[in-house]
Design a protein around this motif. Structure first.
Motif, PDB file in Angstrom:
ATOM      1  N   LYS A 124      -1.007  -1.763  -2.187  1.00  0.00           N
ATOM      2  CA  LYS A 124       0.187  -1.594  -1.364  1.00  0.00           C
ATOM      3  C   LYS A 124       0.349  -0.155  -0.901  1.00  0.00           C
ATOM      4  O   LYS A 124       0.634   0.105   0.264  1.00  0.00           O
ATOM      5  N   LYS A 142      -2.153   0.630   1.778  1.00  0.00           N
ATOM      6  CA  LYS A 142      -1.770   0.021   3.059  1.00  0.00           C
ATOM      7  C   LYS A 142      -0.742   0.895   3.780  1.00  0.00           C
ATOM      8  O   LYS A 142      -0.827   1.102   4.995  1.00  0.00           O
ATOM      9  N   GLU A 143       0.225   1.394   3.022  1.00  0.00           N
ATOM     10  CA  GLU A 143       1.255   2.252   3.620  1.00  0.00           C
ATOM     11  C   GLU A 143       0.634   3.527   4.172  1.00  0.00           C
ATOM     12  O   GLU A 143       1.007   4.000   5.253  1.00  0.00           O
TER      13      GLU A 143
END
Length: 874
Positions: A129, A132-133
């Motif tokens: 996550k 991805k950011e």
């Protein structure tokens, strides 16, 4: 006449007919333009455009550079250039320009365009996550944007660079584009990442190093090598070190190695050959060939251009002399980096425009002559001081903390001190407090802009806990930007509803479990009483009541089962309803109030503060069997004097500075003038007169209480996120005026998390020692009249800002004694452990520690313990 008219009309019609036939013959529809033929000059008779929706035609036509009435050649460069312009624009996947018709010397052109598709969805495959950011921010791929081959290529390059920096040098990145069947002219992008394994260093091969051994360059188990963060995997010396390889780390490592040689006097040291070769899919080999050169020494140092300070003064501050090793790192630190560096002598005395260039003027053999060329310039005075970004407090509240005021001489030290004072206020983001210094060379002045980021630092506490008598609830409110003047509408600047803006502190708290325990407190404090001088004022009051259970409880089956459970005689349950045993005739009540005053001192320096506090506490007991006095009232009137020094650079995560406190609390020596014989009071607690004499003995308690506390903070590494060493030393002694009238209150309750608990600490000062149970160092009714505590703690921040998170590892030792004469700093109860701290703006400080106590206390080893911290720094 009629015949002549008809003849004329017939002639006109014939001419018009011939002209129309000629025109029809001149118009060529969809003409073929042959580049093999001779170019002809034509005029653009009209322009049409098609294939694009959502844009005005005139905007799209303007890109072409063509216009109606323009003279062009067919075939020619004008059409070719127009097509190139559309391609360069990057928004079109197809571009063509055709001639719809050719009429005489006029051409009618049609521009056919097809827009590139837009992105409807971006899928990141194979990433966490957080990754991805990061990708969303770095790649520049946005939903709704048009996609071009250049954007795809750039995104791949940026993704590869990102994973290289993370150590995934073998990462494979593919960006696939597929049509979105649900939306016209839209595509879905799949960013597929196979990170592979992190690349590590297998071997570091050194060649040519003689003055620096391999172990000095690579480092040891607990020592840092000259190559910094480049370490070999699978080697004992690098067990606790990062073995990751990235190009950036490799570049830094090479520079670090040269810096180390320069530090040792090898001015000409150079890496003549270096290479990185693949060892396997997960490792690389690093080869470095070093030309060390010779070692240099300082032969002479001359100072040129100095008038403010003489040569002897400057040379003394520099601290480098003839015959010393030519240490370039030390030279730079002594000239500009250290707090007592040469540069700071000038910068703290207004010479903002000062500049010093150390110049090598002569090199003979292994000796170097240095010339310190100084440009002093004129002293700079502060012109304007602007405060930006503040929406929390009145500007006058900020300006009274400034050490940089218009008209003052510029001072780097004052600039740094102001930054610290603004951070201490607590109303602004600590990591963003940096002055913007703008020198005005023309008039010799300087403007200073303080660009602040406001944050809310009020705290609300709503918590539930579990105690011996059930659920305990606590509610608290702490307003750190309170304004007493606005509470009574006395501040003309105030425009809001809430009484805020003056940076004062108002706190309210309540704690209860409904029946057995209640506690209430209110406190108000200001650091600028009257608003003109740094004089502090503190006012507070509290009330608490704790009620006991009836004697029936101790005879109950539950109590007996609980006793058996504790001592191994049974296996009964642990909880029972205390409401059945509530006894309102057994209680202890406390009421107290205090008034404090403090003044900032100018000597030894203005980090010192002298504080005075007058406090009164009344203890009201009824059938309370846990104390020397079971029934009666006791009074504590005391005066406290404290000398403190607080110089840390950051309230939430200090990197440097110290905290120091020496205090004395003293009551009147009541026994010296009340004429009572305390030595021969009744000692049998069963006697009829015992409680009466005890009540008389402690009606006014007396003591003198001495305390010393200190903390130091030292950054062990550089940067904002640095490893910090915290050390702590504490001593406390509760003395007496009459050995037969020792105070039963204000003693030390030591062990555990150091958090005050209502069940046992209503009249004691809690001192934490992790790795042991709460109060275990003063158990079984014993009272602590002396204590000491020592600790070392390593801290490292994971997140800095309004929300701060840091981890810590610690070792500490301490003890408590029931008699001051037994105090022995070498009789320690030791522990070690680790923990984490989290500061949330609306909640305050929270934390959890795990600790292991190595020693036995009254026959029981401390062992493994968890401690929870709420609302205070342990």
């Amino acid at each position: 006449m009629n015949f002549a008219k008809r003849l004329f009309a017939l002639a006109i019609a014939t001419v018009l007919c011939n002209m129309a036939m000629m025109h029809a013959q001149d118009k060529i529809v969809n003409p073929e333009i042959s580049y093999a033929g001779n170019p002809r000059s034509v005029t653009i008779g009209g322009l049409a455009i098609s294939g694009i929706e959502g844009y005005e035609d005139y905007m799209l036509l303007s890109i072409s550079g063509l216009a109606e009435g323009q003279q062009i050649t067919l075939p020619g460069n004008e059409i070719t250039d127009a097509v190139k312009r559309y391609w360069r624009h990057g928004l079109f996947s197809e571009v063509s320009i055709a001639a719809d018709s050719l009429v005489g010397d006029k051409v009618y052109l049609h521009i056919y365009l097809k827009a590139r598709p837009r992105v409807s969805t971006i899928n990141y495959i194979g990433l966490k996550k957080s990754e991805k950011e990061d990708m969303e921010q770095k790649l520049g791929l946005l939903k709704g944007s048009q996609i071009t081959p250049n954007m795809i290529a750039r995104a791949k390059t940026l993704a590869k660079k990102y994973f290289d920096e993370k150590g995934f040098n073998n990462a494979e990145i593919s960006i696939r584009q597929r049509d979105d069947v649900a939306q016209k002219n839209m595509v879905i992008l799949d960013v597929d990442v196979d990170k592979k394994s992190k690349m590590k260093v297998h071997s570091i091969i050194l060649d040519g190093n003689e003055k620096l051994s391999d172990s000095k360059i690579k480092g040891g188990l607990f020592s840092k090598g000259a190559l910094g963060k480049i370490n070999e995997a699978g080697k004992f010396y690098s067990f606790f070190k990062s073995k990751k390889y990235t190009p950036e780390r490799y570049k830094e490592a090479k520079q670090s190695l040269i810096d180390k040689y320069n530090e040792l006097g090898y001015r000409d040291a150079d890496i003549t050959v270096d290479s990185v070769s693949q060892f396997d899919d997960k490792h690389v080999n690093v080869y470095l060939k070093i030309d060390e050169g010779q070692k240099y020494y300082i032969r002479d140092i001359k100072w040129v251009g100095n008038t403010v300070y003489n040569t002897d003064q400057l040379q003394s501050v520099l601290g480098m002399n003839r015959g010393d090793t030519y240490n370039q790192k030390l030279l730079h630190k002594r000239l500009s980096e250290d707090e007592d560096a040469v540069g700071n002598m000038y910068w703290n005395n207004g010479y903002l425009f000062y500049n010093l260039q150390p110049t090598e003027v002569d090199i003979k053999g292994d000796s170097i002559d240095l010339e310190m060329r100084i440009f002093e310039g004129q002293q700079a005075h502060i012109n304007r001081v602007r405060i930006n970004g503040n929406d929390r407090v009145y500007e006058k509240v900020i300006r009274r903390e400034l050490r940089t005021k218009p008209g003052d001489l510029f001072s780097k030290e004052s600039l740094q001190r102001t930054a610290r004072e603004l951070a201490t206020m607590g109303h602004f983001d600590l990591e963003s407090i940096n002055p913007d210094v703008k020198p005005n060379y023309e008039d010799g002045t300087v403007d200073i802009n303080w660009d602040l980021v406001s944050k809310s630092n009020d705290q609300v506490e709503l918590s539930l806990g579990w105690g011996q008598t059930g659920v305990i609830g606590r509610v608290g409110l702490k307003l750190n930007n309170f304004s007493m003047a606005n509470l009574f509408n006395k501040n003309k600047e105030h425009r809001g509803i809430m009484p805020i803006g003056d940076g004062e502190v108002m706190s309210l708290g309540a704690q209860t479990n409904g029946t057995y325990y209640q506690s209430y407190n209110i406190n108000y404090s200001t650091g600028w009483f009257g608003g003109k001088r740094p004089v502090s004022l503190n006012v507070g009051a509290f009330f608490s009541k704790q009620t006991d259970v009836s004697s029936t409880y101790y005879n109950s089956s539950y109590y007996n089962n609980y006793y058996n459970y504790l001592y191994g005689y049974g296996n009964s349950g642990y909880y029972n309803n205390y409401e059945n045993y509530y006894d309102p005739d057994k209680y202890i009540q406390l009421f107290g109030a205090s008034l404090g005053w403090g003044k900032r001192l100018n000597w030894p320096d203005d980090y010192f503060q002298l504080s005075l506090s007058l406090a009164y506490t009344r203890y009201m007991l009824r059938n309370w069997n846990y104390f020397l006095i079971t029934t009666g009232n006791c009074n504590n009137l005391n005066l406290s004097v404290a000398l403190t020094r607080h110089s840390v650079d950051n309230q939430l995560f200090p990197r440097k500075g110290s905290e120091f406190e020496l205090s004395l609390s003293i009551t009147p020596p009541w026994s010296a003038f009340d004429g009572k014989d305390y030595e021969h009071l009744a000692t049998n607690y069963k006697s009829a007169t015992y409680q009466k004499e005890q009540q008389e003995k402690y009606r006014w308690i007396e003591y003198h209480k001495w305390k010393f506390k200190s903390k130091t903070y030292t950054a062990l590494t550089g940067g904002q996120k640095c490893l910090v060493l915290m050390t702590r030393v504490e001593f406390g002694i509760l003395g007496h005026f009459n050995k037969y009238k020792k105070s039963p209150f204000e003693t030390y309750y030591m062990g555990g998390d150091g958090m005050s608990g209502y069940s046992t600490t209503y009249a004691e000062e809690t001192i934490g020692l992790r790795g042991y149970e709460n109060g275990s160092l003063t158990p079984n009714g014993a009272t602590g009249y002396a204590y000491d505590r020592f600790a070392v703690e390593l801290r490292y921040p994971f997140l800095l800002g309004n929300t701060t998170i840091y981890g810590l590892a610690f070792a500490e030792a301490g003890n408590a004694w029931s008699d001051t004469k037994d105090l022995n700093p070498f009789d320690m109860k030791r522990s070690a452990g680790a923990g984490v701290r989290i500061f949330l703006p609306m909640v305050g400080l929270m934390g959890i520690d795990w600790a292991y106590g190595f020693d036995k206390v009254y026959g029981t080893k401390g062992g493994s313990q968890f401690h929870f911290i709420l609302g205070q720094e342990f």
